[in-house]
Write a protein that holds these residues in place. Structure first.
Motif, PDB file in Angstrom:
ATOM      1  N   ASP A 146       0.834  -1.202   0.000  1.00  0.00           N
ATOM      2  CA  ASP A 146       0.000   0.000   0.000  1.00  0.00           C
ATOM      3  C   ASP A 146       0.872   1.256   0.000  1.00  0.00           C
ATOM      4  O   ASP A 146       0.588   2.210  -0.719  1.00  0.00           O
ATOM      5  CB  ASP A 146      -0.934  -0.020   1.214  1.00  0.00           C
ATOM      6  CG  ASP A 146      -1.979   1.069   1.154  1.00  0.00           C
ATOM      7  OD1 ASP A 146      -2.543   1.294   0.071  1.00  0.00           O
ATOM      8  OD2 ASP A 146      -2.234   1.695   2.210  1.00  0.00           O
ATOM      9  N   SER A 147       1.930   1.254   0.789  1.00  0.00           N
ATOM     10  CA  SER A 147       2.838   2.401   0.838  1.00  0.00           C
ATOM     11  C   SER A 147       3.561   2.584  -0.495  1.00  0.00           C
ATOM     12  O   SER A 147       3.743   3.715  -0.961  1.00  0.00           O
ATOM     13  CB  SER A 147       3.870   2.220   1.957  1.00  0.00           C
ATOM     14  OG  SER A 147       3.237   2.181   3.210  1.00  0.00           O
ATOM     15  N   GLU A 199       2.416   1.780  -3.397  1.00  0.00           N
ATOM     16  CA  GLU A 199       1.417   2.339  -4.313  1.00  0.00           C
ATOM     17  C   GLU A 199       1.284   3.850  -4.107  1.00  0.00           C
ATOM     18  O   GLU A 199       1.202   4.616  -5.070  1.00  0.00           O
ATOM     19  CB  GLU A 199       0.065   1.656  -4.120  1.00  0.00           C
ATOM     20  CG  GLU A 199      -0.940   2.051  -5.155  1.00  0.00           C
ATOM     21  CD  GLU A 199      -2.191   1.191  -5.122  1.00  0.00           C
ATOM     22  OE1 GLU A 199      -3.221   1.686  -5.592  1.00  0.00           O
ATOM     23  OE2 GLU A 199      -2.130   0.043  -4.663  1.00  0.00           O
ATOM     24  N   GLU A 200       1.287   4.302  -2.854  1.00  0.00           N
ATOM     25  CA  GLU A 200       1.205   5.734  -2.566  1.00  0.00           C
ATOM     26  C   GLU A 200       2.439   6.476  -3.072  1.00  0.00           C
ATOM     27  O   GLU A 200       2.328   7.589  -3.602  1.00  0.00           O
ATOM     28  CB  GLU A 200       1.029   5.970  -1.066  1.00  0.00           C
ATOM     29  CG  GLU A 200      -0.341   5.607  -0.554  1.00  0.00           C
ATOM     30  CD  GLU A 200      -0.514   5.934   0.914  1.00  0.00           C
ATOM     31  OE1 GLU A 200      -0.049   7.016   1.349  1.00  0.00           O
ATOM     32  OE2 GLU A 200      -1.103   5.114   1.633  1.00  0.00           O
ATOM     33  N   CYS A 246       4.364   5.575  -5.602  1.00  0.00           N
ATOM     34  CA  CYS A 246       4.261   5.613  -7.065  1.00  0.00           C
ATOM     35  C   CYS A 246       3.245   6.652  -7.525  1.00  0.00           C
ATOM     36  O   CYS A 246       3.465   7.351  -8.515  1.00  0.00           O
ATOM     37  CB  CYS A 246       3.921   4.233  -7.619  1.00  0.00           C
ATOM     38  SG  CYS A 246       5.280   3.070  -7.453  1.00  0.00           S
ATOM     39  N   TYR A 247       2.149   6.776  -6.811  1.00  0.00           N
ATOM     40  CA  TYR A 247       1.154   7.793  -7.149  1.00  0.00           C
ATOM     41  C   TYR A 247       1.751   9.190  -6.990  1.00  0.00           C
ATOM     42  O   TYR A 247       1.588  10.053  -7.861  1.00  0.00           O
ATOM     43  CB  TYR A 247      -0.093   7.635  -6.263  1.00  0.00           C
ATOM     44  CG  TYR A 247      -1.164   8.638  -6.575  1.00  0.00           C
ATOM     45  CD1 TYR A 247      -2.000   8.468  -7.672  1.00  0.00           C
ATOM     46  CD2 TYR A 247      -1.333   9.772  -5.789  1.00  0.00           C
ATOM     47  CE1 TYR A 247      -2.983   9.398  -7.974  1.00  0.00           C
ATOM     48  CE2 TYR A 247      -2.301  10.712  -6.088  1.00  0.00           C
ATOM     49  CZ  TYR A 247      -3.126  10.521  -7.176  1.00  0.00           C
ATOM     50  OH  TYR A 247      -4.087  11.464  -7.478  1.00  0.00           O
ATOM     51  N   GLU A 248       2.450   9.410  -5.876  1.00  0.00           N
ATOM     52  CA  GLU A 248       3.049  10.721  -5.618  1.00  0.00           C
ATOM     53  C   GLU A 248       4.111  11.075  -6.660  1.00  0.00           C
ATOM     54  O   GLU A 248       4.241  12.217  -7.073  1.00  0.00           O
ATOM     55  CB  GLU A 248       3.672  10.743  -4.217  1.00  0.00           C
ATOM     56  CG  GLU A 248       4.175  12.102  -3.805  1.00  0.00           C
ATOM     57  CD  GLU A 248       4.596  12.165  -2.357  1.00  0.00           C
ATOM     58  OE1 GLU A 248       5.567  12.889  -2.067  1.00  0.00           O
ATOM     59  OE2 GLU A 248       3.975  11.489  -1.510  1.00  0.00           O
ATOM     60  N   ASP A 297       4.155   9.848  -9.717  1.00  0.00           N
ATOM     61  CA  ASP A 297       3.541   9.641 -11.027  1.00  0.00           C
ATOM     62  C   ASP A 297       4.237   8.520 -11.807  1.00  0.00           C
ATOM     63  O   ASP A 297       4.654   8.690 -12.945  1.00  0.00           O
ATOM     64  CB  ASP A 297       3.521  10.938 -11.835  1.00  0.00           C
ATOM     65  CG  ASP A 297       2.603  10.850 -13.046  1.00  0.00           C
ATOM     66  OD1 ASP A 297       1.641  10.056 -13.010  1.00  0.00           O
ATOM     67  OD2 ASP A 297       2.856  11.567 -14.038  1.00  0.00           O
ATOM     68  N   SER A 307       4.258   4.098 -12.672  1.00  0.00           N
ATOM     69  CA  SER A 307       3.516   2.844 -12.606  1.00  0.00           C
ATOM     70  C   SER A 307       4.145   2.006 -11.490  1.00  0.00           C
ATOM     71  O   SER A 307       5.294   2.230 -11.108  1.00  0.00           O
ATOM     72  CB  SER A 307       3.603   2.100 -13.936  1.00  0.00           C
ATOM     73  OG  SER A 307       4.939   1.751 -14.224  1.00  0.00           O
ATOM     74  N   ARG A 308       3.393   1.067 -10.975  1.00  0.00           N
ATOM     75  CA  ARG A 308       3.945   0.214  -9.922  1.00  0.00           C
ATOM     76  C   ARG A 308       4.990  -0.722 -10.501  1.00  0.00           C
ATOM     77  O   ARG A 308       4.782  -1.317 -11.565  1.00  0.00           O
ATOM     78  CB  ARG A 308       2.843  -0.600  -9.248  1.00  0.00           C
ATOM     79  CG  ARG A 308       2.056   0.216  -8.245  1.00  0.00           C
ATOM     80  CD  ARG A 308       1.128  -0.641  -7.484  1.00  0.00           C
ATOM     81  NE  ARG A 308       0.270  -1.363  -8.437  1.00  0.00           N
ATOM     82  CZ  ARG A 308      -0.760  -2.073  -8.107  1.00  0.00           C
ATOM     83  NH1 ARG A 308      -1.090  -2.206  -6.868  1.00  0.00           N
ATOM     84  NH2 ARG A 308      -1.476  -2.675  -9.031  1.00  0.00           N
TER      85      ARG A 308
END
Length: 88
Positions: free
Chosen positions: A35-36, A38-39, A41-43, A45, A47-48
């Motif tokens: 989960d961390s 994923e966060e 990677c989102y921050e 920008d 892909s996982r």
């Protein structure tokens, strides 16, 4: 408290970093890591990344792993993404 430090590197220099904190003891450590990540990677920008066998082994031994271009499906404009458990 669980904390995962994510860092982007290019040519030996850190470009960006962030720390993700999780405080949910009912959630498994593996779930908190994923989960961390994923966060992070989102921050950033991104892909996982894909967890290759060598990535899993490095993380199990050192609580740290470097994701290089081999771990990503898309082209990346940095050398590697490093994640490290700093409190767990």
């Amino acid at each position: 408290m669980f904390r995962l430090w994510g860092k982007l590197f290019n040519k030996g220099r850190m470009l960006r970093d962030t720390v993700i904190e999780k405080d949910d003891p009912a959630t498994s450590r593996t779930a908190r890591i994923l989960d961390s990540l994923e966060e992070i990677c989102y921050e950033f920008d991104l892909s996982r990344p894909i967890w290759l066998e060598v990535s899993i082994r490095d993380f199990q031994i050192h609580d740290k792993v470097k994701f290089t271009a081999d771990n990503f499906m898309e082209e990346i404009d940095f050398d590697y993404l490093e994640i490290q458990v700093i409190e767990g």
